[in-house]
Write a protein that holds these residues in place. Sequence first.
Motif, PDB file in Angstrom:
ATOM      1  N   LEU A 172       1.004  -1.326  -0.033  1.00  0.00           N
ATOM      2  CA  LEU A 172      -0.036   0.046  -0.093  1.00  0.00           C
ATOM      3  C   LEU A 172       1.194   1.373   0.050  1.00  0.00           C
ATOM      4  CD1 LEU A 172      -2.859  -1.172   2.559  1.00  0.00           C
ATOM      5  CD2 LEU A 172      -2.758  -0.885   0.057  1.00  0.00           C
ATOM      6  N   SER A 173       1.955   1.033   0.784  1.00  0.00           N
ATOM      7  CA  SER A 173       2.854   2.438   0.779  1.00  0.00           C
ATOM      8  C   SER A 173       3.509   2.657  -0.574  1.00  0.00           C
ATOM      9  CB  SER A 173       3.838   2.356   1.996  1.00  0.00           C
ATOM     10  OG  SER A 173       3.146   2.195   3.335  1.00  0.00           O
ATOM     11  N   GLN A 174       3.748   1.648  -1.345  1.00  0.00           N
ATOM     12  CA  GLN A 174       4.317   1.765  -2.971  1.00  0.00           C
ATOM     13  C   GLN A 174       3.211   2.682  -3.727  1.00  0.00           C
ATOM     14  OE1 GLN A 174       5.250  -2.207  -4.084  1.00  0.00           O
ATOM     15  NE2 GLN A 174       6.841  -2.294  -2.524  1.00  0.00           N
ATOM     16  N   CYS A 175       1.952   2.871  -3.477  1.00  0.00           N
ATOM     17  CA  CYS A 175       1.167   3.716  -4.442  1.00  0.00           C
ATOM     18  C   CYS A 175       1.307   4.748  -4.152  1.00  0.00           C
ATOM     19  CB  CYS A 175      -0.490   3.175  -4.022  1.00  0.00           C
ATOM     20  SG  CYS A 175      -0.678   1.492  -3.960  1.00  0.00           S
ATOM     21  N   THR A 176       1.189   5.803  -5.239  1.00  0.00           N
ATOM     22  CA  THR A 176       1.099   7.071  -5.275  1.00  0.00           C
ATOM     23  C   THR A 176       0.113   7.718  -4.581  1.00  0.00           C
ATOM     24  OG1 THR A 176       2.464   7.230  -7.424  1.00  0.00           O
ATOM     25  CG2 THR A 176       0.978   9.304  -6.523  1.00  0.00           C
ATOM     26  N   ARG A 177       0.535   8.452  -3.268  1.00  0.00           N
ATOM     27  CA  ARG A 177      -0.661   8.905  -2.301  1.00  0.00           C
ATOM     28  C   ARG A 177      -1.315  10.013  -2.602  1.00  0.00           C
ATOM     29  NH1 ARG A 177       1.995   8.436   3.414  1.00  0.00           N
ATOM     30  NH2 ARG A 177       2.228   6.451   2.496  1.00  0.00           N
ATOM     31  N   ILE A 178      -2.509  10.237  -2.568  1.00  0.00           N
ATOM     32  CA  ILE A 178      -3.305  11.426  -2.851  1.00  0.00           C
ATOM     33  C   ILE A 178      -4.166  11.813  -1.457  1.00  0.00           C
ATOM     34  CG2 ILE A 178      -4.964  12.757  -4.209  1.00  0.00           C
ATOM     35  CD1 ILE A 178      -4.126  10.908  -6.519  1.00  0.00           C
ATOM     36  N   VAL A 179      -3.792  12.963  -0.981  1.00  0.00           N
ATOM     37  CA  VAL A 179      -4.395  13.356   0.181  1.00  0.00           C
ATOM     38  C   VAL A 179      -5.690  14.301   0.003  1.00  0.00           C
ATOM     39  CG1 VAL A 179      -4.475  14.385   2.861  1.00  0.00           C
ATOM     40  CG2 VAL A 179      -2.510  13.223   1.597  1.00  0.00           C
ATOM     41  N   LEU A 180      -6.803  14.033   0.560  1.00  0.00           N
ATOM     42  CA  LEU A 180      -8.090  14.653   0.264  1.00  0.00           C
ATOM     43  C   LEU A 180      -8.614  15.211   1.429  1.00  0.00           C
ATOM     44  CD1 LEU A 180      -9.930  12.248  -2.079  1.00  0.00           C
ATOM     45  CD2 LEU A 180      -8.620  14.205  -2.864  1.00  0.00           C
ATOM     46  N   GLU A 181      -9.132  16.599   1.381  1.00  0.00           N
ATOM     47  CA  GLU A 181      -9.803  17.307   2.539  1.00  0.00           C
ATOM     48  C   GLU A 181     -11.168  17.595   2.143  1.00  0.00           C
ATOM     49  OE1 GLU A 181      -8.230  17.915   5.362  1.00  0.00           O
ATOM     50  OE2 GLU A 181      -6.236  17.422   4.699  1.00  0.00           O
ATOM     51  N   PRO A 182     -12.129  17.516   3.245  1.00  0.00           N
ATOM     52  CA  PRO A 182     -13.584  17.812   2.868  1.00  0.00           C
ATOM     53  C   PRO A 182     -13.819  19.222   2.396  1.00  0.00           C
ATOM     54  CG  PRO A 182     -13.059  17.129   5.148  1.00  0.00           C
ATOM     55  CD  PRO A 182     -11.787  17.139   4.810  1.00  0.00           C
ATOM     56  N   LEU A 183     -14.653  19.610   1.569  1.00  0.00           N
ATOM     57  CA  LEU A 183     -15.203  20.807   1.046  1.00  0.00           C
ATOM     58  C   LEU A 183     -15.404  21.674   2.086  1.00  0.00           C
ATOM     59  CD1 LEU A 183     -17.150  19.654  -2.047  1.00  0.00           C
ATOM     60  CD2 LEU A 183     -14.813  20.650  -1.940  1.00  0.00           C
ATOM     61  N   ASP A 184     -15.144  22.910   1.897  1.00  0.00           N
ATOM     62  CA  ASP A 184     -15.581  24.039   2.733  1.00  0.00           C
ATOM     63  C   ASP A 184     -16.950  24.473   2.131  1.00  0.00           C
ATOM     64  OD1 ASP A 184     -15.042  25.717   0.483  1.00  0.00           O
ATOM     65  OD2 ASP A 184     -13.384  26.825   1.053  1.00  0.00           O
ATOM     66  N   ASP A 185     -17.584  25.499   2.750  1.00  0.00           N
ATOM     67  CA  ASP A 185     -19.108  25.918   2.338  1.00  0.00           C
ATOM     68  C   ASP A 185     -19.022  26.313   0.729  1.00  0.00           C
ATOM     69  OD1 ASP A 185     -20.171  24.927   4.752  1.00  0.00           O
ATOM     70  OD2 ASP A 185     -20.277  27.022   5.275  1.00  0.00           O
ATOM     71  N   ASP A 186     -17.868  27.133   0.551  1.00  0.00           N
ATOM     72  CA  ASP A 186     -18.107  27.322  -0.943  1.00  0.00           C
ATOM     73  C   ASP A 186     -18.065  26.219  -1.898  1.00  0.00           C
ATOM     74  OD1 ASP A 186     -18.020  29.991  -0.389  1.00  0.00           O
ATOM     75  OD2 ASP A 186     -15.877  30.455  -0.634  1.00  0.00           O
ATOM     76  N   GLY A 187     -17.207  25.288  -1.451  1.00  0.00           N
ATOM     77  CA  GLY A 187     -17.002  24.117  -2.414  1.00  0.00           C
ATOM     78  C   GLY A 187     -18.527  23.307  -2.399  1.00  0.00           C
ATOM     79  N   ARG A 188     -19.198  23.099  -1.127  1.00  0.00           N
ATOM     80  CA  ARG A 188     -20.470  22.509  -1.178  1.00  0.00           C
ATOM     81  C   ARG A 188     -21.425  23.371  -1.793  1.00  0.00           C
ATOM     82  NH1 ARG A 188     -18.791  22.657   4.453  1.00  0.00           N
ATOM     83  NH2 ARG A 188     -18.376  20.476   5.146  1.00  0.00           N
ATOM     84  N   ARG A 189     -21.451  24.561  -1.856  1.00  0.00           N
ATOM     85  CA  ARG A 189     -22.301  25.484  -2.722  1.00  0.00           C
ATOM     86  C   ARG A 189     -22.031  25.251  -4.293  1.00  0.00           C
ATOM     87  NH1 ARG A 189     -21.110  29.321   1.208  1.00  0.00           N
ATOM     88  NH2 ARG A 189     -22.899  30.112   2.153  1.00  0.00           N
TER      89      ARG A 189
END
Length: 254
Positions: A172-189
């Motif tokens: 699993l550690s050999q995979c390219t890692r992508i970190v995601l964050e929850p959307l803020d209110d502007d993103g939700r809109r």
Amino acid sequence: MKPQPPASGGAPSATEPASPPSVTAQLPLSLRPPPDQRLETFVAAPEGVLDQLCALAHGTHADWLYLAGPAASGKTHLLLGVCAAAREAGRRAAYLPLAAAAGRLREALDAMEGHDLLALDGVESIIGRRDDEVALFDAHNRARASGTALVYAARQAPDALAPGLPDLHSRLSQCTRIVLEPLDDDGRREVLRTRALRRGWTLEDAALDWLLRRVGRDLAGLTALLDRLDQASLAAQRRVTVPFLRQVLGAVAP
């Protein structure tokens, strides 16, 4: 891959208990992604992520990907989106929520042999289950040998998951890692506005603010409400305004 119906042979005898249904008959291995969940509809993706996923879907990206992020950060959206992109490119792709296969993961993964791309969601749900960890490790190695692309998603990075099988942690550690964050209110809109437009109507700022303030900020729940509002708007032949929202959602909003 659609599961094959069982062969007819009559009901089991009183002394022979019925076999439990195959896990492959219960899992959406070749789930058709909802139209809202495509790579091109994802809002606020980290730079380069959509290009990486698109290349993986088309078989032009050699590195496997590992999406890490908390709930509501869009992991499942991207997994379903990459499967849709792969199928549109004429490749066989399957999505598997690992939580649904926990305890019988080897059977589920064996049923996915022969696909060009596998999207495995919720790695954390099988951590600590020795048999499932071994099954995932074996499937990872088979996929590497056969050229099958893999995309993992989990709430935590491999180091934080700490699987009991060191070799699985290594893979699993050999995979390219992508970190995601929850959307803020502007993103939700933006998500809600875009998905409303896909349904053929406009969700104005006042209505968006009312939804976020009165109904909540859970994006999955808000998105599910759009279908209800779509049907109610069509039935009433009315625009989706704040008074209309109060009328339709008054029972669920304070």
